[in-house]
Write a protein that holds these residues in place. Structure first.
Motif, short mmCIF file in Angstrom:
data_model
loop_
_atom_site.label_atom_id
_atom_site.label_comp_id
_atom_site.label_asym_id
_atom_site.label_seq_id
_atom_site.Cartn_x
_atom_site.Cartn_y
_atom_site.Cartn_z
N ARG A 1 0.82 -1.21 0.00
CA ARG A 1 0.00 0.00 0.00
C ARG A 1 0.86 1.26 0.00
O ARG A 1 0.57 2.22 -0.74
N TYR A 2 1.90 1.29 0.83
CA TYR A 2 2.67 2.52 0.99
C TYR A 2 3.51 2.82 -0.26
O TYR A 2 3.71 3.99 -0.60
N LYS A 3 3.96 1.79 -0.93
CA LYS A 3 4.69 2.01 -2.18
C LYS A 3 3.75 2.54 -3.26
O LYS A 3 4.13 3.43 -4.04
N VAL A 4 2.52 2.01 -3.30
CA VAL A 4 1.54 2.50 -4.26
C VAL A 4 1.17 3.95 -3.94
O VAL A 4 1.06 4.79 -4.85
N PRO B 1 -7.56 2.76 3.62
CA PRO B 1 -8.23 1.45 3.59
C PRO B 1 -9.74 1.62 3.59
O PRO B 1 -10.29 2.35 4.42
N TYR B 2 -10.41 0.95 2.68
CA TYR B 2 -11.84 1.16 2.53
C TYR B 2 -12.59 0.81 3.80
O TYR B 2 -13.58 1.48 4.15
N ALA B 3 -12.15 -0.21 4.52
CA ALA B 3 -12.85 -0.63 5.74
C ALA B 3 -12.75 0.43 6.84
O ALA B 3 -13.55 0.42 7.77
N GLU B 4 -11.79 1.35 6.72
CA GLU B 4 -11.62 2.38 7.74
C GLU B 4 -12.43 3.64 7.42
O GLU B 4 -12.61 4.49 8.30
#
Length: 809
Positions: free
Chosen positions: A250-253, A279-282
């Motif tokens: 995620r962080y690289k993206v 994050p979608y869930a958050e």
């Protein structure tokens, strides 16, 4: 020998088991006898615990439901929402509105992105099958939408649900309404807004634990075909979602896409626009931005309700301790006798803990009954569909652990205190309590009332803020203002509608608007004006309206005029609000040049600032343009006071004649505004109930302390009366001692609540002030309730016959 040893061990172990069973039976018999012989005391104790457990259980169910939202997606750990962070004019803003082409470009340019989709929601629109016409809510998305989200596809496939223009995926609910079943809906045609026939390509089901609830999804190309701005990098409206590949970081993206927009736009000095991933869930719980980062939102209410559940349960446990301690005077001789005949302290502790557990489990049964009774009302108030998960073993395990913990906590102090009594002193009738024990009990009451007053002050502050936002002058008149959706034949026959509706008695003015004056979310970034630094980006809220807009909404023109048919070039004219003019820097804005997108024109009016969004947000720069041919939006109808009902009847008749294929629907401006604060109102209402409940339980504890104090000071009261003290003096003496813990609780609660509510009010750009009298009223009400609680015991003690008081048992 071995056989004899085994026989002896068997006899010995059998005896131990029998003795243990007998001991437990005796403990239960004694506990039940004490419970029955002291019905009033037992009822108060069980009621206090039951209320605490029921209240905590309701809040735990709510918290669990909030935390479970959007957790059902199979690849949820790879699902993200793209958000935008912008810095200009020395401030950093963040939001979920992104550019229309973003999703497709991310998927094309970033290898780690497996799926990507934009999502543009629309207000309810009309659908028709044969003679049935209904309004449904939904939007437009890319073909990847059902591939990345795990919504159950009942008919069709996720891969092909909306992969072609002219198709539509509908919910089970919508399929049953129009076709009778999901199976019957597949491949059928449904008419959209009486303009387009769509083929049903899939039927899906959205669970209640999804934060996104929609009746239909259409293909993204159908949206961009009718909305050219959605292809521009200068407009912000859709949301953008992506799903990363399983091995993606995620962080690289996030680092890759940070400056992604500058592949399509030029950088500006002194400002920046960044993309980031959440994050979608958050997102459901963390949707409020601070310095361009989503760090708060509904999570604040989850934390609040979690703390409330713990606090109220603690208050109930403390109440139990105080009531049990108050009873200790009457049970002291029982403890003394049992110690004299050989009872060990450990067995006494076990007995009293057992009694506490018995009361806790009886309270549990009552609390479950209360939850079953109150759950429908709680669901209606909170907008949830909560239920008791009685078929889940984990629920019963949690409930058992919670009740056992409650029983141990509530019974711990009375058990330790009673078991420590000196039998000789007790049997001599000289039971005294140490200063430490006295301070501990009073400290518990102080803690109870500190929490209760905190809740009460919170209740008052939330009420005042909600009253403030409901009564504040927004800059336009939301009373007697009706919104009618532009749909069907009203799109092309608006001028006929306006003329007919304008002749109705009670109609004062009519206009139209994309979106509504209450909520303007669309923003434009491709702006220009005389003297604008080309390296300095800007973002203005953008509203498209019809003629007579200012007149209909009753906005205040500080300079210039409204859009008018008398001027042929108003299609290239703009009206700005005060904040926009300050942003631009014009001293006299009327007549000055302004460009929006590809349209260059002049400013014809300046509006006094008005609130076109929630008061959580500061008023933004706003540009208003003329658009007399919108394909969607609202007709605004201003009615005379007291004439709304006959006007609605007349409007319904006109719509039936001009737009027969669509049901007449409308909403009131003031009701739409109220919905902006639905969460705050729900939390405020629940806090009102919980605050009252906390005060009630605390007063039960104070009642216990009053019982204890009156029993302890019986002889002192008798001596005072013999020496000439009046009943009034005795009443004042006892009441003052009872109220000291309450006053100390006030002193502790006031600074804590001032800080806590000050932090809560920071979420509003426009807010009420924390007045001193709010704290005074909360404290005064608490003192009055506490005084009424202890007055019965105080009066009873003051009226006691001194001769009986001085007799020693």
């Amino acid at each position: 020998m071995i056989r004899i040893a085994r026989r002896k061990w068997h006899v010995f172990s059998t005896a131990i088991v029998a003795d243990t069973i007998t001991m437990i039976r005796n403990y239960c018999r004694i506990a039940w006898r004490n419970l029955v012989h002291n019905k009033a005391f037992s009822a108060i104790n069980i009621l206090g615990l039951a209320l605490g457990l029921a209240c905590s259980l309701l809040m735990i169910l709510w918290v669990q439901d909030e935390r479970s939202m959007d957790r059902f997606h199979e690849k949820g750990d790879q699902l993200y929402q793209v958000y935008l962070r912008q810095s200009y004019d020395g401030k950093v803003d963040g939001g979920y509105l992104t550019q229309g082409p973003l999703a497709a470009e991310l998927k094309k340019e970033i290898p780690e992105v497996l799926y990507a989709s934009g999502l543009q929601y629309y207000p309810p629109v009309a659908f028709q099958v044969n003679d049935k016409a209904l309004k449904m809510s939904g939007g437009y998305a890319s073909p990847d939408f059902f591939r990345m989200f795990s919504y159950q596809v009942l008919q069709g496939t996720a891969a092909s649900a909306i992969d072609k223009p002219g198709t539509i995926a509908i919910s089970r609910h919508m399929a049953e309404l129009f076709f009778g079943s999901p199976e019957a809906a597949m491949g059928k045609t449904i008419r959209y807004e009486d303009t387009t026939n769509l083929a049903v390509s899939a039927v899906y089901e959205v669970p209640a634990t999804s934060s996104q609830q929609f009746d239909f999804i259409r293909n993204w190309d159908d949206f961009t075909r009718g909305n050219a701005w959605a292809k521009s990098w200068g407009s912000f409206s859709p949301a953008t979602y992506i799903r990363l590949r399983d091995n993606a970081d995620r962080y690289k993206v996030a680092a890759k896409i940070k400056d992604f927009v500058y592949h399509y736009q030029e950088k500006s000095a002194g400002s920046y626009t960044e993309l980031d991933l959440q994050p979608y869930a958050e997102k459901y719980l963390h949707a409020t931005f601070s310095n361009g980062i989503p760090d708060s939102g509904r999570i604040e209410y989850v934390r609040l309700f979690t703390i409330l559940a713990v606090f109220i349960l603690l208050i109930a446990c403390i109440n139990f301790m105080n009531l049990a301690t108050a009873r200790s005077v009457k049970r002291a001789k029982e403890v003394g006798v049992r110690k004299v005949v050989g009872a060990m302290r450990g067995s006494l502790i076990i007995q009293f803990i057992g009694e506490a557990l018995l009361l806790a489990f009886l309270a549990l049964l009552l609390s479950l009954l209360l939850v079953v009774v109150l759950l429908p009302a709680f669901n209606q108030l909170s907008g949830k569909q909560l239920f008791l998960p009685v078929t889940q073993p984990a629920f019963w395990g949690t409930l058992l652990a919670l009740t056992t913990f409650t029983g141990f906590v509530a019974g711990s102090y009375p058990a330790l205190f009673l078991s420590s009594l000196n039998p000789v002193r007790v049997l001599k009738g000289s039971l005294k309590f140490s200063a430490g024990a006295t301070y501990f009990r009073k400290g518990l009451v102080v803690f109870q009332f500190t929490l209760s007053i905190l809740l009460m002050i919170g209740m008052f502050v939330i009420y005042r803020q909600m009253d403030y936002v409901q009564t504040k002058n927004l800059g336009y008149d939301r009373q007697n203002l009706i919104y009618i959706p532009i749909e069907g034949d009203l799109i092309s026959r608006y001028s006929v509608f306006k003329e007919a509706a304008g002749n109705l008695p009670g109609v004062l003015a009519i206009s139209k608007m994309k979106e509504s004056p209450t909520v303007i979310e669309h923003h434009k970034g491709d702006l220009s004006w005389s003297g604008k630094d080309p390296n300095q980006p800007a973002s203005f809220a953008d509203a498209a309206v019809g003629y007579d807009f200012v007149k209909t909404t009753r906005l205040t023109l500080l300079e210039g005029r409204d859009f008018s048919r008398e001027f042929g070039n108003d299609s290239a004219s703009f009206i700005l609000n005060e904040t926009a003019v300050k942003k631009i820097g014009y001293v006299h804005a009327v007549g000055q040049p302004f460009q929006l997108g590809k349209v260059s024109g002049t400013i014809i009016g300046v509006l006094k600032d008005f609130h076109f969004n929630s008061m959580h947000d500061a008023i933004e720069p706003l540009v208003i343009r003329l658009d007399e041919k919108p394909k969607w939006g609202n007709i605004l109808v201003r009615t005379a006071a007291g004439k709304t009902k006959p006007v609605l009847a007349g409007l319904a008749g006109i719509c039936k004649d001009l737009n027969p294929d669509f049901p007449f629907t409308y909403q009131f401006s003031d009701e739409e505004y109220t919905r902006l604060y639905k969460s705050e109102q729900m939390v405020g209402t629940l806090c009102n109930y919980f605050a009252c409940l906390a005060v009630f339980i605390s007063c039960l504890g104070l009642f216990g302390l009053a019982m204890f104090t009156a029993a302890q000071r019986t002889r002192e009261i008798g001596v005072r009366k013999v020496l000439g003290a009046s009943e009034t003096n005795i009443f004042i003496l006892l009441s003052t001692s009872f109220l000291k813990p309450v006053l100390l609780g006030m002193l502790l609660a006031f600074p804590l609540s001032w800080y806590a509510m000050g932090q809560w009010l920071q979420h509003f750009a426009y807010k009420t002030s924390l007045e001193w009298w709010v704290f005074g009223i909360a404290g005064g009400i608490t003192v009055l309730i506490a005084l009424l609680t202890v007055s019965f015991q105080s009066i009873q003690a003051a009226l006691m016959n001194p001769i009986k008081s001085l007799k020693t048992e």
